[in-house]
Design a protein around this motif. Structure first.
Motif, PDB file in Angstrom:
ATOM      1  N   THR A 407       0.794  -1.256   0.029  1.00  0.00           N
ATOM      2  CA  THR A 407      -0.099   0.159  -0.035  1.00  0.00           C
ATOM      3  C   THR A 407       0.684   1.136   0.064  1.00  0.00           C
ATOM      4  OG1 THR A 407      -1.607  -1.216   1.237  1.00  0.00           O
ATOM      5  CG2 THR A 407      -2.139   1.250   1.186  1.00  0.00           C
ATOM      6  N   VAL A 408       1.807   1.365   0.839  1.00  0.00           N
ATOM      7  CA  VAL A 408       2.657   2.533   1.090  1.00  0.00           C
ATOM      8  C   VAL A 408       4.055   2.340   0.373  1.00  0.00           C
ATOM      9  CG1 VAL A 408       3.864   3.962   2.662  1.00  0.00           C
ATOM     10  CG2 VAL A 408       1.807   2.774   3.411  1.00  0.00           C
ATOM     11  N   LYS A 409       3.953   3.204  -0.807  1.00  0.00           N
ATOM     12  CA  LYS A 409       5.325   2.962  -1.988  1.00  0.00           C
ATOM     13  C   LYS A 409       6.420   3.920  -1.543  1.00  0.00           C
ATOM     14  CE  LYS A 409       2.594   0.496  -4.321  1.00  0.00           C
ATOM     15  NZ  LYS A 409       2.771  -1.257  -4.086  1.00  0.00           N
ATOM     16  N   GLY A 410       7.542   3.604  -1.751  1.00  0.00           N
ATOM     17  CA  GLY A 410       8.845   4.321  -1.473  1.00  0.00           C
ATOM     18  C   GLY A 410       9.335   3.936   0.048  1.00  0.00           C
ATOM     19  N   VAL A 411       8.752   3.290   0.811  1.00  0.00           N
ATOM     20  CA  VAL A 411       9.275   2.774   2.014  1.00  0.00           C
ATOM     21  C   VAL A 411       9.114   1.385   2.250  1.00  0.00           C
ATOM     22  CG1 VAL A 411       7.355   3.525   3.464  1.00  0.00           C
ATOM     23  CG2 VAL A 411       9.606   3.413   4.485  1.00  0.00           C
ATOM     24  N   ARG A 412       9.894   0.596   2.692  1.00  0.00           N
ATOM     25  CA  ARG A 412       9.603  -0.889   3.203  1.00  0.00           C
ATOM     26  C   ARG A 412       9.821  -0.976   4.395  1.00  0.00           C
ATOM     27  NH1 ARG A 412      13.736  -5.315   0.588  1.00  0.00           N
ATOM     28  NH2 ARG A 412      13.179  -7.266   1.963  1.00  0.00           N
ATOM     29  N   LEU A 413       8.904  -1.785   5.208  1.00  0.00           N
ATOM     30  CA  LEU A 413       8.876  -2.295   6.338  1.00  0.00           C
ATOM     31  C   LEU A 413       9.444  -3.648   6.409  1.00  0.00           C
ATOM     32  CD1 LEU A 413       5.104  -1.684   7.691  1.00  0.00           C
ATOM     33  CD2 LEU A 413       7.143  -0.203   7.981  1.00  0.00           C
ATOM     34  N   LEU A 414      10.589  -3.810   7.297  1.00  0.00           N
ATOM     35  CA  LEU A 414      11.375  -5.043   7.388  1.00  0.00           C
ATOM     36  C   LEU A 414      10.681  -5.822   8.591  1.00  0.00           C
ATOM     37  CD1 LEU A 414      15.068  -3.808   6.992  1.00  0.00           C
ATOM     38  CD2 LEU A 414      13.135  -4.346   5.232  1.00  0.00           C
ATOM     39  N   LYS A 415      10.576  -7.020   8.450  1.00  0.00           N
ATOM     40  CA  LYS A 415      10.086  -7.858   9.448  1.00  0.00           C
ATOM     41  C   LYS A 415      11.053  -8.247  10.563  1.00  0.00           C
ATOM     42  CE  LYS A 415       7.139  -9.780   6.017  1.00  0.00           C
ATOM     43  NZ  LYS A 415       6.847 -11.268   5.056  1.00  0.00           N
ATOM     44  N   GLY A 416      10.811  -7.834  11.644  1.00  0.00           N
ATOM     45  CA  GLY A 416      12.063  -8.046  12.633  1.00  0.00           C
ATOM     46  C   GLY A 416      11.343  -8.429  14.162  1.00  0.00           C
ATOM     47  N   ILE A 417      12.137  -8.265  15.075  1.00  0.00           N
ATOM     48  CA  ILE A 417      11.978  -8.260  16.409  1.00  0.00           C
ATOM     49  C   ILE A 417      12.922  -7.824  17.503  1.00  0.00           C
ATOM     50  CG2 ILE A 417      13.034 -10.594  16.938  1.00  0.00           C
ATOM     51  CD1 ILE A 417       9.464  -9.838  18.014  1.00  0.00           C
ATOM     52  N   GLU A 418      12.419  -7.279  18.578  1.00  0.00           N
ATOM     53  CA  GLU A 418      13.262  -6.971  19.478  1.00  0.00           C
ATOM     54  C   GLU A 418      13.302  -8.070  20.496  1.00  0.00           C
ATOM     55  OE1 GLU A 418      14.734  -3.411  22.640  1.00  0.00           O
ATOM     56  OE2 GLU A 418      12.446  -3.438  21.932  1.00  0.00           O
ATOM     57  N   VAL A 419      14.026  -8.901  20.279  1.00  0.00           N
ATOM     58  CA  VAL A 419      13.679 -10.265  21.326  1.00  0.00           C
ATOM     59  C   VAL A 419      14.613 -10.228  22.694  1.00  0.00           C
ATOM     60  CG1 VAL A 419      15.839 -11.460  20.361  1.00  0.00           C
ATOM     61  CG2 VAL A 419      14.005 -12.856  21.428  1.00  0.00           C
ATOM     62  N   ASP A 420      13.984 -10.495  23.682  1.00  0.00           N
ATOM     63  CA  ASP A 420      14.751 -10.461  25.211  1.00  0.00           C
ATOM     64  C   ASP A 420      15.690 -11.396  25.272  1.00  0.00           C
ATOM     65  OD1 ASP A 420      12.609  -8.573  25.909  1.00  0.00           O
ATOM     66  OD2 ASP A 420      12.620  -9.499  28.206  1.00  0.00           O
ATOM     67  N   ILE A 421      16.651 -10.807  25.774  1.00  0.00           N
ATOM     68  CA  ILE A 421      18.110 -11.777  26.049  1.00  0.00           C
ATOM     69  C   ILE A 421      17.539 -12.416  27.254  1.00  0.00           C
ATOM     70  CG2 ILE A 421      20.529 -12.017  26.503  1.00  0.00           C
ATOM     71  CD1 ILE A 421      20.943  -9.796  24.427  1.00  0.00           C
ATOM     72  N   LEU A 422      17.348 -13.488  27.691  1.00  0.00           N
ATOM     73  CA  LEU A 422      16.857 -14.106  28.939  1.00  0.00           C
ATOM     74  C   LEU A 422      17.994 -13.923  30.001  1.00  0.00           C
ATOM     75  CD1 LEU A 422      14.350 -16.885  27.750  1.00  0.00           C
ATOM     76  CD2 LEU A 422      13.776 -14.462  28.120  1.00  0.00           C
ATOM     77  N   GLU A 423      17.565 -14.176  31.217  1.00  0.00           N
ATOM     78  CA  GLU A 423      18.741 -14.279  32.096  1.00  0.00           C
ATOM     79  C   GLU A 423      19.807 -15.295  31.853  1.00  0.00           C
ATOM     80  OE1 GLU A 423      18.970 -15.424  37.212  1.00  0.00           O
ATOM     81  OE2 GLU A 423      17.009 -15.025  36.039  1.00  0.00           O
ATOM     82  N   SER A 424      19.479 -16.574  31.256  1.00  0.00           N
ATOM     83  CA  SER A 424      20.493 -17.462  31.037  1.00  0.00           C
ATOM     84  C   SER A 424      21.449 -17.105  29.772  1.00  0.00           C
ATOM     85  CB  SER A 424      19.684 -18.758  30.628  1.00  0.00           C
ATOM     86  OG  SER A 424      19.119 -18.671  29.376  1.00  0.00           O
TER      87      SER A 424
END
Length: 580
Positions: A407-424
Motif C-alpha cells: 500500500t505505502v510506496k517508497g518505504v519498506r517495512l522489514l520484518k524483525g523483532i526486539e527479542v529479550d535476552i533471557l537471564e541465561s
C-alpha cells in the motif's frame, strides 16, 4: 506528613547553623550543627535505625540535644525549634545565602533593608542600583553579587535531556533568524556539541544592531521573563521547562570566533589557546589577534582552525579527547555520519506491542521523512508488560507488513523483532522463528541487578546464537533515572567483533546507548553499528537525529553505520556479518 530522608535532615541542620550565624550566636554553637550535618551526610548505616536504637549521639560531634532534634524531625516530620528560629527572619533569606560569596550577615541586611525575598528579587535590586546605596555595599559589591547570582543559577539549574531541549532551542533560533538585521545565527554551548544533557541554552547571532534583535527575542511567545540585558547579551527564562537562554549578538566579523568560543568545551579551548600562543596569536570571542594587536579575518570556523594549522573540528568532537592531535596531523575523519546518510530507521514498535501508532501510520511517517525502510521490531513474548508477541502473533503481523508494503510506496517495512535476552543468555524465541526474520535485535529488559560477571556472561552467551543480528541498548541505562547495568564492555565488544554482532546506538533521549566512549571503543575493534530511533510512536522517528549525534561524538563514519545502506543490502550485510 512525609517522613524526611537523610538529605532533608542534613539540610535542616545546615539551615539552623546559618540562622544561628545570622542571629550572632556563639560560633561554636552554629558549628555544632554543621558538624552534625557532616556526620549524618557521611553515614553508611540507616539513619532511622540509629535514631530508633538511641545510638545517634554515639557519633563523634553529635550531642544529646542535636540527637533529640533529629529524632523529633524523623518521628514527626517537623522540628519546632527550626520552625521557631526560621520565623525570626525574613522569608527567602535562606535562599539568598546560597549565592556564592554572599554570607549570612550580608544576606540578612539585604533581606531586611531591601525586602528581597529570593534570588530573583536580589538580582532585580542589583540591576536597579539599590544595593550600592546600602551602607557597606557599593558598585563593586553589586557587580560581585550579580556574578554570584549567575553562578548560582548555572550550578542550580537541573540539566535536561538533549532531546527535551533541542526542539525548544530550534524554534527560538528560527525566530531569531527572522529578527531585524540578523545575518547569521546558531545554537552554541553543550547543545551544539550534542551533549547528553544541557544546563541552559546559548544562542549566537550577528547583526548591526543588537537592540533590535533583543527586542524581537524578548517578545518571543516562548519567553516568560527577561532576566538581564546588556550591550551584547540578553538572558531570558522560558515558559517551557523553565530554561534559561542567553542570546549574544555581535558584529558579523566576530560571528565565527564568538560561535566557536561559546560552543566550548572549556577543555578544548584551553588546548587551543596554548596552540595559538605558540603561533603568536590570541583567541577570544572577539576575534583572533596577533601579539601586536592586528586582528585577523576569520569568516568561519574552518578558517579559524586553519589559522591554527589544523583541520576543521566538528562541534560534536570538541571535548579534548584526541581530536586536536588528530586535526594537527590531518587524520581527523572528514566523513562523519550525517542524517542525510541514513536510509532507514532501525528499532520501531507499533500497536502490535507497546507502540502508539499502527504499522501503516509508522510507514507513512517514515515515508514523510524520506526514509527508505523501517525495521518493525516489536517486543517478544517474555515482555508481557510491553505486549510482547507470541510466535503466532508474530506470524500474523508478517501478513499485515506485506499488506502495508503493497500500500505505502517508497518505504519498506522489514520484518524483525526486539527479542529479550533471557537471564541465561538464551533468546526468547526458537531458532525456527528467528531464522525467518530479516532483523533480530536482542535486548535486556529485566534482571538489571545481576552482577558484572553474570551480566557479561549473559550477553556473551546471547552472541553465540547465529540469529542475533544487533545488540539493543547495550548498557540498559536511563539517563538521570537508571544507572547502566554492570558489564565488562571490553569483553562484550571484543566478542561482538569476533562474532559479527552489530551494536545499536539508541537515539531515545533518555538512553543514548551506546554512549560516546563506548562508540569509540566499538569502532576501535571494527564493530559495525546501527543508529536507531527506538520509536514507540510516529514522532519518535525524530530520535534518529540524536543517535546520529551520539555516533558522531564517538567519531563514527558513514561506513561504520549499516543503516546507511539500502534495505536489501542492509539485510544481506547483517547476515554476512554473522556468517563471517
Amino acid at each position: 506528613m512525609t517522613t524526611p530522608d537523610k538529605t532533608a535532615v542534613v539540610q535542616v541542620l545546615r539551615d539552623i547553623s546559618l540562622l544561628l550565624q545570622m542571629k550572632g550566636e556563639n560560633p561554636f554553637r552554629s558549628r555544632a550543627y554543621d558538624t552534625a550535618a557532616d556526620r549524618i551526610a557521611g553515614l553508611s548505616e540507616d539513619l532511622g535505625a540509629l535514631v530508633r536504637e538511641g545510638r545517634l549521639q554515639e557519633l563523634p560531634g553529635i550531642g544529646q540535644a542535636i540527637a533529640d532534634k533529629v529524632s523529633e524531625l524523623l518521628t514527626t516530620g517537623k522540628l519546632a525549634y527550626y520552625d521557631t528560629l526560621r520565623a525570626e527572619f525574613p522569608p527567602g533569606v535562606l535562599e539568598l545565602v546560597q549565592v556564592p560569596d554572599l554570607g549570612p550577615k550580608k544576606a540578612l541586611v539585604l533581606a531586611r533593608q531591601l525586602g528581597v525575598d529570593g534570588v530573583d528579587a536580589l538580582e532585580k535590586a542589583c540591576r536597579e542600583g539599590r544595593v550600592r546605596q546600602l551602607s557597606g555595599f557599593g558598585e563593586k559589591s553589586e557587580a560581585k553579587i550579580l556574578a554570584g547570582v549567575e553562578l548560582y543559577r548555572r550550578t542550580r539549574t537541573p540539566r535536561r535531556l538533549l532531546g527535551e531541549v533541542m526542539p525548544v532551542a530550534e524554534r527560538l533560533l528560527e525566530s531569531i533568524k527572522t529578527a531585524p538585521g540578523v545575518i547569521r545565527a546558531s545554537v552554541g554551548g553543550s547543545l551544539r556539541r550534542r551533549a547528553e544533557t544541557v544546563g541552559d541554552v546559548d544562542l549566537i547571532a550577528s547583526a548591526p544592531d543588537a537592540n533590535a534583535v533583543f527586542d524581537a527575542f524578548s517578545r518571543a511567545p516562548e519567553v516568560a521573563q527577561v532576566i538581564g540585558r546588556g550591550e551584547s547579551k540578553c538572558s531570558v527564562r522560558l515558559r517551557e521547562k523553565d530554561l534559561q537562554v542567553d542570546l549574544r549578538v555581535l558584529p558579523d566579523e566576530d560571528f565565527a570566533t564568538a560561535l566557536h568560543h561559546f560552543t566550548g568545551s572549556k577543555a578544548h579551548h584551553v588546548r587551543l589557546r596554548g596552540l595559538a600562543h605558540e603561533r603568536g596569536l590570541k583567541i577570544s570571542e572577539w576575534g583572533i589577534h596577533r601579539d601586536d594587536g592586528t586582528k585577523l579575518h576569520v569568516p568561519d570556523e574552518v578558517a579559524f582552525y586553519r589559522l591554527l594549522g589544523m583541520q576543521y573540528i566538528p562541534p560534536e568532537l570538541r571535548e579534548d579527547t584526541g581530536e586536536i592531535e588528530a586535526a594537527l596531523e590531518g587524520r581527523l575523519p572528514e566523513d562523519l555520519v550525517t542524517m542525510e546518510d541514513i536510509q532507514g530507521a532501525v528499532h520501531a514498535h507499533s500497536t502490535w506491542s507497546d507502540g502508539k501508532n499502527s504499522l501503516e501510520e509508522m510507514a507513512r511517517a517514515a515515508q514523510a521523512l524520506g526514509l527508505k525502510f523501517l525495521t518493525v521490531t516489536e517486543h517478544s513474548q517474555a515482555a508481557i508488560y510491553a505486549g510482547g508477541l507470541k510466535e503466532d502473533d508474530l506470524r500474523r503481523q508478517w501478513d499485515e507488513i506485506d499488506r502495508v508494503n503493497d500500500t505505502v510506496k517508497g518505504v519498506r517495512l522489514l520484518k524483525g523483532i526486539e527479542v529479550d535476552i533471557l537471564e541465561s543468555g538464551a533468546l526468547d524465541y526458537s531458532d525456527g522463528v528467528l531464522e525467518k526474520l530479516e532483523v533480530v535485535i536482542g535486548s535486556i529488559h529485566v534482571r538489571h541487578g545481576m552482577d558484572e560477571e553474570q551480566m557479561t556472561r549473559r550477553l556473551l552467551q546471547a552472541f553465540d546464537n547465529p540469529h542475533l543480528h544487533i545488540l539493543g541498548h547495550p548498557t540498559g541505562r536511563l539517563i538521570q533515572n537508571r544507572e547502566p547495568y554492570p558489564v565488562r564492555m571490553e569483553a562484550v565488544l571484543d566478542k561482538a567483533a569476533e562474532r559479527g554482532v552489530v551494536v545499536e546506538v539508541n537515539g531515545k533521549p533518555e538512553r543514548l546507548d551506546l554512549k560516546t566512549e563506548h562508540v569509540r571503543m566499538a569502532l576501535q575493534r571494527g564493530v559495525k553499528l546501527v543508529v536507531s530511533c527506538d520509536a514507540h510512536r510516529a514522532s519518535d522517528l525524530a530520535n534518529l537525529a540524536f543517535a546520529v549525534a551520539t555516533a558522531r561524538r564517538g567519531w563514527a563514519r558513514r561506513g561504520d553505520i549499516l543503516n546507511t545502506l539500502p534495505a536489501e543490502q542492509f539485510i544481506t550485510t547483517l547476515r554476512k556479518q554473522r556468517a563471517a
